[in-house]
Design an enzyme around this catalytic site. Structure first.
Site, PDB file in Angstrom:
ATOM      1  N   TYR A  16      31.720  -6.323  42.967  1.00  0.00           N
ATOM      2  CA  TYR A  16      32.673  -5.545  42.184  1.00  0.00           C
ATOM      3  C   TYR A  16      33.834  -5.153  43.084  1.00  0.00           C
ATOM      4  CZ  TYR A  16      30.718  -1.544  44.643  1.00  0.00           C
ATOM      5  OH  TYR A  16      30.328  -0.680  45.622  1.00  0.00           O
ATOM      6  N   SER A 254      31.521   7.020  48.963  1.00  0.00           N
ATOM      7  CA  SER A 254      30.289   6.371  48.521  1.00  0.00           C
ATOM      8  C   SER A 254      30.518   4.901  48.173  1.00  0.00           C
ATOM      9  CB  SER A 254      29.792   7.132  47.290  1.00  0.00           C
ATOM     10  OG  SER A 254      29.373   6.275  46.278  1.00  0.00           O
ATOM     11  N   LYS A 255      29.433   4.138  48.271  1.00  0.00           N
ATOM     12  CA  LYS A 255      29.531   2.738  47.881  1.00  0.00           C
ATOM     13  C   LYS A 255      28.790   2.519  46.571  1.00  0.00           C
ATOM     14  CE  LYS A 255      30.101  -0.050  52.093  1.00  0.00           C
ATOM     15  NZ  LYS A 255      31.502   0.097  52.226  1.00  0.00           N
ATOM     16  N   ARG A 256      28.284   3.604  45.965  1.00  0.00           N
ATOM     17  CA  ARG A 256      27.547   3.410  44.717  1.00  0.00           C
ATOM     18  C   ARG A 256      28.479   2.879  43.646  1.00  0.00           C
ATOM     19  NH1 ARG A 256      24.874   8.543  43.388  1.00  0.00           N
ATOM     20  NH2 ARG A 256      25.573   7.861  41.332  1.00  0.00           N
ATOM     21  N   GLN A 257      28.130   1.711  43.140  1.00  0.00           N
ATOM     22  CA  GLN A 257      29.044   0.988  42.261  1.00  0.00           C
ATOM     23  C   GLN A 257      29.587   1.846  41.120  1.00  0.00           C
ATOM     24  OE1 GLN A 257      27.801  -2.822  40.964  1.00  0.00           O
ATOM     25  NE2 GLN A 257      29.379  -2.968  39.407  1.00  0.00           N
TER      26      GLN A 257
END
Ligand code: GLU
Length: 476
Positions: A16, A254-257
């Site tokens: 993404y 954060s890398k949380r999609q």
């Protein structure tokens, strides 16, 4: 003579588009537009272990949705394609062979378990874990023979063992790294694919990139890249490393999609205009207090000189605020068109005038387009009243208004906005009510709340038959 301006966005298609990458893409795009240069999209897909199906298509769709059109890239051939690194492998091999022949790089035969052992020993000695360069001492002829005999190997860059490198970054100014901090970087992996570092340098040179604009996390790779440019005798592009993006608590974003993916923001009902405007201001400013910029305005205003060094906080609340401004202020047509998919998905099938009028009223009340179906419920869904509302509804004065309206509405089938205005006036004179004694009970019956748009405007959306049902529901 200054080289023509050519910049690139070089994502690895790993799923993404992170908002940080969107910012990188945007700044490159803006710099190209501002200077009359070219914006190139290059897909860095040599890491086969990170390959995600559909990622490139997703990326192209997202860039297109936010209006970042590239001049050269996949599907838009220019002078320096192909634009997928996986289609450029012979170029990297050829350059690797040159480095080996000139003894600027060497074959390394260390096995993964050996490297792991080296690493854990260094950590236990409190040393910075690094390759100890043991294969650098193998004689080139012996190394070649081992490679020809099929022994598994990688190729590493020979990094100077002492001294330091100083370079200039447009954002950070002069930056120095001692060479002892720089590892003998792997340039070709055992699967024969180049690493990012080699492919990136070769391509930036062959694609005649004039400026590298990318995230600060790549700053520590610059020494090895500059070493490579030197090995090949090339002039490196100019560098601009963008500040880190931070969470509001100043930790790394954060890398949380779900929290940071550009396509998820669009799916949730953020407008491309708001996303672009907000992201543009993450690490860049015009020096004024102005906050709202269209993409075209940004193309005129952008400059690398006004990129800031300090980390920029990504504050989703601020983005929401900006989004609601765009929902309220973009041309109605535009919002109607974008609202439609959200309404359709929620089974709200209104069209034409009704659609326009309702969006016009309701866009004032939402922050995200995805909230629209919820506010439509107040027009078309079942209304429930709390105790306070119930008290207003059941007052004798309110009940007389409801009965009077029902009687009048039943008298004729077709009603328009001006008929309703007359009915409001008639109610005032006949029942001797006005102000909130008139509007509160009627608005409650119509939309379940005391405050809101004018009654005739509400009527246009609700319609006679629906209103009759709603008034009946309020009879006590
Ligand atoms: N492929 C790298 C990335 O995914 C590109 C970094 C660069 O721009 O050099 O971010």
């Amino acid at each position: 003579m200054e080289k023509p301006i050519r910049v690139r966005f070089a994502p690895s298609p790993t799923g993404y588009l992170h908002v940080g990458s969107l910012r990188t893409a945007l700044y490159n795009y803006l710099y190209a537009r501002k200077t009359g240069g070219r914006f190139i999209l290059r897909i860095e897909d040599t890491d086969r272990s990170r390959y995600v199906a559909g990622a490139v298509e997703n990326l192209l769709n997202t860039l297109n949705a936010v209006g970042l059109n590239f001049d050269e890239g996949p599907g838009k051939e220019g002078t320096s394609g192909p634009y997928f690194q996986s289609q450029r492998l012979p170029l990297y091999r050829q350059h690797l062979q040159q480095l080996i022949a000139e003894e600027k790089a060497y074959y390394c035969f260390c096995k993964p378990d050996e490297l792991e052992k080296m690493r854990s020993e260094q950590i236990s000695r409190n040393q910075h874990p690094m390759y100890d360069k043991r294969c650098r001492n193998i004689k080139p002829r012996e190394a070649r023979a081992r490679v020809e005999a099929g022994e598994e190997h990688v190729i590493r860059l020979k990094v100077p063992e002492e001294g330091a490198i100083t370079f200039f970054d447009i954002v950070r100014g002069e930056v120095t790294f001692p060479w002892e901090m720089v590892d003998d970087q792997v340039l070709m992996k055992s699967d024969g694919f180049p690493t990012y570092h080699l492919a990136n340098v070769v391509d930036d040179h062959l694609m005649e990139i004039s400026h590298i604009i990318r995230g600060e996390e790549w700053l520590s790779s610059v020494p090895k890249h500059l070493l490579l440019y030197g090995c090949f005798g090339w002039t490196p592009p100019r560098l601009a490393h963008l500040p880190l993006l931070l969470n509001p608590d100043k930790s790394k974003l954060s890398k949380r999609q779900g929290d940071v993916s550009a396509e998820d923001f669009l799916k949730k009902g953020y407008l491309p205009e708001a996303l672009i405007n907000y992201v543009a201001l993450l690490g860049w400013h015009t020096g004024s207090d102005r906050e709202f910029y269209s993409l075209t305005e940004l193309e005129k205003e952008f400059s690398l000189k006004r990129i800031t060094k300090a980390g920029a906080v990504f504050d989703v609340e601020k983005l929401k605020w900006m989004n609601s401004w765009y929902i309220r202020n973009l041309p109605l047509e535009n919002i109607v068109a974008r609202a439609q998919p959200f309404l359709k998905a929620a089974g709200i099938a209104i069209q034409d005038t009704l659609l326009h009028q309702s969006v016009k009223l309701l866009r004032e009340r939402v922050t995200l387009l995805s909230e629209l179906p919820g506010v439509y419920d107040s027009f078309f869904g079942e209304l429930n009243f709390d105790d306070e509302q119930e008290e207003i509804i059941s007052q004798p004065g309110s009940q007389s208004i409801y009965r009077f309206w029902l009687e009048k509405l039943e008298e004729q089938k077709s009603w328009n906005e001006s008929d309703l205005s007359s009915l409001v006036a008639l109610t005032t004179t006949r029942l001797n009510v006005k102000g909130k004694n008139l509007y509160f009970p009627l608005r409650l019956a119509m939309i379940g709340q005391t405050h809101g748009p004018d009654l005739p405007a509400l009527f246009e959306i609700i319609g006679r038959d629906n209103l009759i049902k709603r008034l009946q529901k309020c009879l006590r």
